[in-house]
Structures are given as C-alpha cells and as structure tokens.
Write a protein that holds these residues in place. Structure first.
Motif, PDB file in Angstrom:
ATOM      1  N   ASN A 104       0.848  -1.188   0.000  1.00  0.00           N
ATOM      2  CA  ASN A 104       0.000   0.000   0.000  1.00  0.00           C
ATOM      3  C   ASN A 104       0.890   1.247   0.000  1.00  0.00           C
ATOM      4  OD1 ASN A 104      -1.777   2.140   0.645  1.00  0.00           O
ATOM      5  ND2 ASN A 104      -3.175   0.715   1.660  1.00  0.00           N
ATOM      6  N   GLY A 105       1.151   1.786  -1.183  1.00  0.00           N
ATOM      7  CA  GLY A 105       2.030   2.944  -1.303  1.00  0.00           C
ATOM      8  C   GLY A 105       1.488   4.178  -0.625  1.00  0.00           C
ATOM      9  N   GLU A 106       0.167   4.380  -0.722  1.00  0.00           N
ATOM     10  CA  GLU A 106      -0.432   5.566  -0.096  1.00  0.00           C
ATOM     11  C   GLU A 106      -0.262   5.528   1.420  1.00  0.00           C
ATOM     12  OE1 GLU A 106      -2.308   4.893  -4.032  1.00  0.00           O
ATOM     13  OE2 GLU A 106      -1.910   3.612  -2.291  1.00  0.00           O
ATOM     14  N   LEU A 107      -0.464   4.358   2.019  1.00  0.00           N
ATOM     15  CA  LEU A 107      -0.308   4.223   3.468  1.00  0.00           C
ATOM     16  C   LEU A 107       1.160   4.385   3.876  1.00  0.00           C
ATOM     17  CD1 LEU A 107      -1.832   3.647   6.095  1.00  0.00           C
ATOM     18  CD2 LEU A 107      -1.443   1.203   5.718  1.00  0.00           C
ATOM     19  N   LEU A 108       2.064   3.962   3.012  1.00  0.00           N
ATOM     20  CA  LEU A 108       3.488   4.108   3.312  1.00  0.00           C
ATOM     21  C   LEU A 108       3.897   5.582   3.289  1.00  0.00           C
ATOM     22  CD1 LEU A 108       5.718   2.141   4.028  1.00  0.00           C
ATOM     23  CD2 LEU A 108       6.386   2.092   1.618  1.00  0.00           C
ATOM     24  N   LEU A 109       3.360   6.342   2.360  1.00  0.00           N
ATOM     25  CA  LEU A 109       3.646   7.782   2.327  1.00  0.00           C
ATOM     26  C   LEU A 109       3.084   8.473   3.574  1.00  0.00           C
ATOM     27  CD1 LEU A 109       3.013   8.658  -1.430  1.00  0.00           C
ATOM     28  CD2 LEU A 109       5.202   8.651  -0.225  1.00  0.00           C
ATOM     29  N   LEU A 110       1.889   8.060   3.998  1.00  0.00           N
ATOM     30  CA  LEU A 110       1.328   8.601   5.237  1.00  0.00           C
ATOM     31  C   LEU A 110       2.230   8.274   6.424  1.00  0.00           C
ATOM     32  CD1 LEU A 110      -0.927   9.915   6.912  1.00  0.00           C
ATOM     33  CD2 LEU A 110      -2.079   7.680   6.955  1.00  0.00           C
ATOM     34  N   SER A 111       2.778   7.076   6.434  1.00  0.00           N
ATOM     35  CA  SER A 111       3.684   6.673   7.515  1.00  0.00           C
ATOM     36  C   SER A 111       4.928   7.556   7.550  1.00  0.00           C
ATOM     37  CB  SER A 111       4.090   5.208   7.345  1.00  0.00           C
ATOM     38  OG  SER A 111       2.964   4.362   7.330  1.00  0.00           O
ATOM     39  N   LEU A 112       5.450   7.891   6.371  1.00  0.00           N
ATOM     40  CA  LEU A 112       6.618   8.775   6.315  1.00  0.00           C
ATOM     41  C   LEU A 112       6.294  10.151   6.888  1.00  0.00           C
ATOM     42  CD1 LEU A 112       8.386   8.122   2.880  1.00  0.00           C
ATOM     43  CD2 LEU A 112       9.389   7.928   5.153  1.00  0.00           C
ATOM     44  N   LEU A 113       5.099  10.643   6.584  1.00  0.00           N
ATOM     45  CA  LEU A 113       4.673  11.932   7.137  1.00  0.00           C
ATOM     46  C   LEU A 113       4.607  11.867   8.659  1.00  0.00           C
ATOM     47  CD1 LEU A 113       3.527  14.812   6.685  1.00  0.00           C
ATOM     48  CD2 LEU A 113       1.254  13.760   6.579  1.00  0.00           C
ATOM     49  N   LEU A 114       4.035  10.801   9.199  1.00  0.00           N
ATOM     50  CA  LEU A 114       3.940  10.645  10.653  1.00  0.00           C
ATOM     51  C   LEU A 114       5.324  10.467  11.283  1.00  0.00           C
ATOM     52  CD1 LEU A 114       0.831   8.259  10.823  1.00  0.00           C
ATOM     53  CD2 LEU A 114       0.899  10.730  11.299  1.00  0.00           C
ATOM     54  N   ALA A 115       6.214   9.738  10.592  1.00  0.00           N
ATOM     55  CA  ALA A 115       7.570   9.563  11.103  1.00  0.00           C
ATOM     56  C   ALA A 115       8.299  10.900  11.152  1.00  0.00           C
ATOM     57  CB  ALA A 115       8.335   8.566  10.238  1.00  0.00           C
ATOM     58  N   GLY A 116       8.082  11.751  10.152  1.00  0.00           N
ATOM     59  CA  GLY A 116       8.686  13.090  10.175  1.00  0.00           C
ATOM     60  C   GLY A 116       8.147  13.927  11.321  1.00  0.00           C
ATOM     61  N   LEU A 117       6.848  13.791  11.609  1.00  0.00           N
ATOM     62  CA  LEU A 117       6.245  14.524  12.725  1.00  0.00           C
ATOM     63  C   LEU A 117       6.838  14.061  14.055  1.00  0.00           C
ATOM     64  CD1 LEU A 117       4.103  16.568  13.620  1.00  0.00           C
ATOM     65  CD2 LEU A 117       2.450  14.684  13.676  1.00  0.00           C
ATOM     66  N   GLU A 118       7.008  12.750  14.221  1.00  0.00           N
ATOM     67  CA  GLU A 118       7.614  12.227  15.451  1.00  0.00           C
ATOM     68  C   GLU A 118       9.058  12.707  15.593  1.00  0.00           C
ATOM     69  OE1 GLU A 118      10.191   9.790  17.734  1.00  0.00           O
ATOM     70  OE2 GLU A 118      10.097   9.525  15.565  1.00  0.00           O
ATOM     71  N   THR A 119       9.786  12.733  14.487  1.00  0.00           N
ATOM     72  CA  THR A 119      11.166  13.207  14.501  1.00  0.00           C
ATOM     73  C   THR A 119      11.237  14.670  14.912  1.00  0.00           C
ATOM     74  OG1 THR A 119      11.788  11.621  12.770  1.00  0.00           O
ATOM     75  CG2 THR A 119      13.233  13.516  13.081  1.00  0.00           C
ATOM     76  N   ALA A 120      10.261  15.475  14.472  1.00  0.00           N
ATOM     77  CA  ALA A 120      10.238  16.895  14.818  1.00  0.00           C
ATOM     78  C   ALA A 120      10.155  17.102  16.326  1.00  0.00           C
ATOM     79  CB  ALA A 120       9.062  17.576  14.121  1.00  0.00           C
ATOM     80  N   PHE A 121       9.379  16.270  17.021  1.00  0.00           N
ATOM     81  CA  PHE A 121       9.234  16.413  18.472  1.00  0.00           C
ATOM     82  C   PHE A 121      10.391  15.758  19.229  1.00  0.00           C
ATOM     83  CE2 PHE A 121       5.055  17.714  17.280  1.00  0.00           C
ATOM     84  CZ  PHE A 121       4.603  18.507  18.319  1.00  0.00           C
TER      85      PHE A 121
END
Length: 416
Positions: free
Chosen positions: A108-125
């Motif tokens: 699921n490529g769309e879900l994987l891109l969403l995961s990258l967005l969430l991983a970037g958000l976690e990295t920001a904090f």
C-alpha cells in the motif's frame, strides 16, 4: 585513567538515550531506503504517480513536519520533562511502524507515504528533546564528548539504515523482514526510552499560546542578548543543507566512473559514517586548542575544502579509491564542524529556553534540507556536473565551518 573513568561515567548516563536515538534514526532511514528501492524497481505505486515524483514526495513528506513543527516541539520540551516527551515520541514511533509494517506487507504505497509523514512529525518532536536533555544528564565539561557520541551514533545509524533497508529487500521475504524489524526496533527503542534518567522538569510559567512568529521573535531577542548563539544556529542549518546534497549525489558516483558496481554506493556510505564518527570525536581537540586557534581553524578549512576540490578531479579520472579517500576526509571535517555548534547552543542557552532554541534551529534546518533539493535541480539546470557540485558545495561548507566554529571556540575552552 581519570579520563577513562569520566568516559565510562558519561556512557553510563547517556547509554539509554544514545541507543534510543540510534534505533530511531536507523528505523526511519531503513524505511526510507526500503521505500526508495521498492519505488526504483517499480514494485511500489502511490496515487498513480511516476517513481521520480514519489521519491521527491517522500522526501518532502518526511522533512516538512520538521520545518513546520520543530518550534512547537521545542515549546513542549521546555514545559514538561524532556525524558517524558522522549518516551511519548517513542510510543508514537512504535504505533507508526505497526502502520509501516501493514503498508509494506500489503503493498500500500499511499499508506506508506502517510507513515513517512507521521515519522517526520515524530522526529520533529524528538529532536529538541534529545539534544535539550543532554546538559541535564552530563556535567558541562563533558558536554562536547556527549555530543560527539550522539553525533557519531546518529550518523552511523542513518547511513546503515539506508544501506540495510535497501539490501534486505533482495533477500527472500525481504519485505516481511523489513516490516518485522521496524516494529521490533521501535519496541526496543521504547524500552530504552523508559531507562533514561528523568531530571526534574523546569518550572516555566504557562503563558498564552504563541504564534510561530512570536516564538521566532523570542529566539531573535535571545540571540541579541547572547550573540555567541547566532552563528552556530546558521552553521548547524548549513551542515544539514550540505549533508542532504552530498548524500543525494553519492548514488550517482558509480554511473560517473565506468566499471563501478552499485556496491560502490554502499562503500561511500560506510566511508562517510566512519569519517564523520572520527571527526565527531576529534572535535574535543578544539576545546584544548589554547593558543592554536588559527592553526586548528586552518586545518578544519583544509579538511573540508581540499577533498571537495579533489573529488572534481578524481571522479572524471575514474579513480574510485581516491574518491573514497576524499569522501572520508570530507566527512571527518564535517564531523568536527557540527559537534561544537550543538555544544555551544546547549551550554549557552537558558535552561527554560533550550528546547525552543534547538527547535528553532531544527525549523531552519528543515527548510535548508528542502532547499537542498532545489539547489541540485538549479545546478543541473545550469549544466553543473555532479563532481563540480561536490566541489562548489564543499568550498562553501569550508568557509561556513570556519566562520561559525571560530566564535564558538572560547566557549568550548571554558567548558573544558
């Protein structure tokens, strides 16, 4: 003997944090490496986009939360225990990598891109908390050494995550292995986060929620009050700008030197990690450079500028070993460059503002990382060759390194 005891003491205090950080960096970059490989071999699609667009979008999705939310993350880190914030981040990371595992197993490529967005958000904090907590864990005279451990292990984890994430996919059941490893490593990181010693939270008045402009204005006033903070903030952002450019160019090296296999890319990443780690630990010498400041700065300039220029000649001459040596020396120079800047920001910032200042730095660094892609496209449009890109960026990095490390040296000597 005394220094050995001090090193052992530092490692004892930092070990849970260092391991937590390394596992997180490895996991995020294993995900990126695996995704780029899947896209490159046409095994992953998302939103009907072509592979090149997916690659660009994946980078944007991971970096943009760092740019947008790091300052907010710094404010949170200044108003609660940073150790608690780290544990919350690692809990979120575990949940994210469960989603990653589902996305990988189901293609699921769309879900994987969403995961990258969430991983970037976690990295920001996570960023402001992990660097902001260092002065609470170690004494001031050990802060340089602590930053060296953090910088070296972070770089090693990033590069080996990229390498392993790509290589595992070529094994039977590689996708399942990457998916399972991601969840397991995130769980181990969460466990290590609970082992971080919890310093007392800093008492700060609640105040009204501030806008991004308000927080940036607070940072500007602090830099005016403590001028030594200005250039390290700029230098730290430039480090990430040039790091993204150089690591993006490294996969192009085999194609520019006939006869080189794709394994050469892995070799460049290994050499980069080794060089940066050496430079990070060598940065302690800056604190002991009493009376040798100009000589040390000249050596720093040469260690970055000379290999950057030489790459422009080694690659067209098809001399891969010479190019690897250039990358090793260049990486060592950038390792010396980054650690002192982080140390000054931590030591000279008031405790109740430390995470916000680091968050502000991460915000600018996130913008710089996004601009690095624009820079590569711009240089390509101007018909600048890949080796010449290395040279131009390296020469500018050498100048920025000297300009930003020089005002930091008196602070480093006072800490030592």
């Amino acid at each position: 003997m005394r220094d050995d005891q001090g090193t052992a003491s530092i490692l004892g205090k930092l070990f849970p944090l260092v391991v937590t950080q390394a596992l997180s960096a490895f996991n995020n970059n294993q995900l990126r490496g695996a995704m780029l490989t899947l896209v490159g071999f046409g095994k992953l699609r998302a939103f009907g986009l072509v592979p090149e667009t997916i690659v660009a979008l994946s980078t944007l999705l991971f970096v943009s939360p760092i740019f947008l939310f790091s300052l907010v993350a710094g404010r949170v880190g200044d108003r609660m225990s940073k150790a608690r914030l780290i544990r919350l981040c690692k809990g979120a990371e575990f949940a994210i990598f469960v989603v990653v595992a589902v996305a990988l197993v189901t293609d699921n490529g769309e879900l994987l891109l969403l995961s990258l967005l969430l991983a970037g958000l976690e990295t920001a904090f996570f960023g402001p908390a992990k660097l902001g907590i260092l002065p609470e864990l170690v004494a001031p005279d050990r802060l340089i050494q602590a930053n060296a451990w953090m910088g070296a292990t972070n770089t090693l984890a990033i590069l080996f995550g990229l390498i392993l994430g790509s290589l595992l996919l070529f094994m039977p059941g590689g996708v399942n292995i990457v998916a399972g490893m991601g969840v397991a490593i995130a769980g181990l990181g969460l466990a290590c986060a609970f082992a971080i010693r919890t310093p007392a939270a800093v008492s700060v008045e609640a105040g009204q929620p501030r806008s991004l402009a308000g927080d940036l204005n607070d940072v500007r006033r602090l830099c005016r009050r403590v001028p030594v903070l200005r250039l390290p903030l700029i230098g730290r952002s430039w480090f990430w700008y040039q790091a993204v450019i150089t690591t993006s160019l490294m996969p192009l090296l085999p194609g520019a030197m006939p006869g080189q296999s794709p394994v050469y890319v892995t070799q460049t990443f290994v050499v980069t990690a080794a060089g940066f780690s050496l430079g990070a630990f060598a940065s302690r010498l800056l604190a002991a450079a009493e009376g040798l400041g100009l000589a040390v700065l000249a050596l720093l300039f040469v260690s970055i500028a000379v290999p950057s220029v030489d790459i422009a000649f080694a690659v067209p001459a098809n001399q891969p070993l010479r190019a690897l040596l250039d990358i090793f020396v260049l990486s060592a120079g950038t390792g010396v460059f980054l650690v002192p800047l982080n140390t000054v920001l931590q030591s000279e910032t008031p405790e109740d503002f430390r995470a916000r200042l680091i968050g502000a730095g991460d915000t600018v660094s996130g913008l710089a990382m996004m601009l690095s892609g624009v820079t590569i496209l711009g240089l390509q449009a101007l018909s600048v060759s890949m080796p010449d890109m290395f040279m131009n960026v390296g020469l500018l990095t050498a100048l920025v390194a000297v300009a930003t490390v020089r005002p930091a040296m008196p602070v480093l000597r006072s800490l030592a």
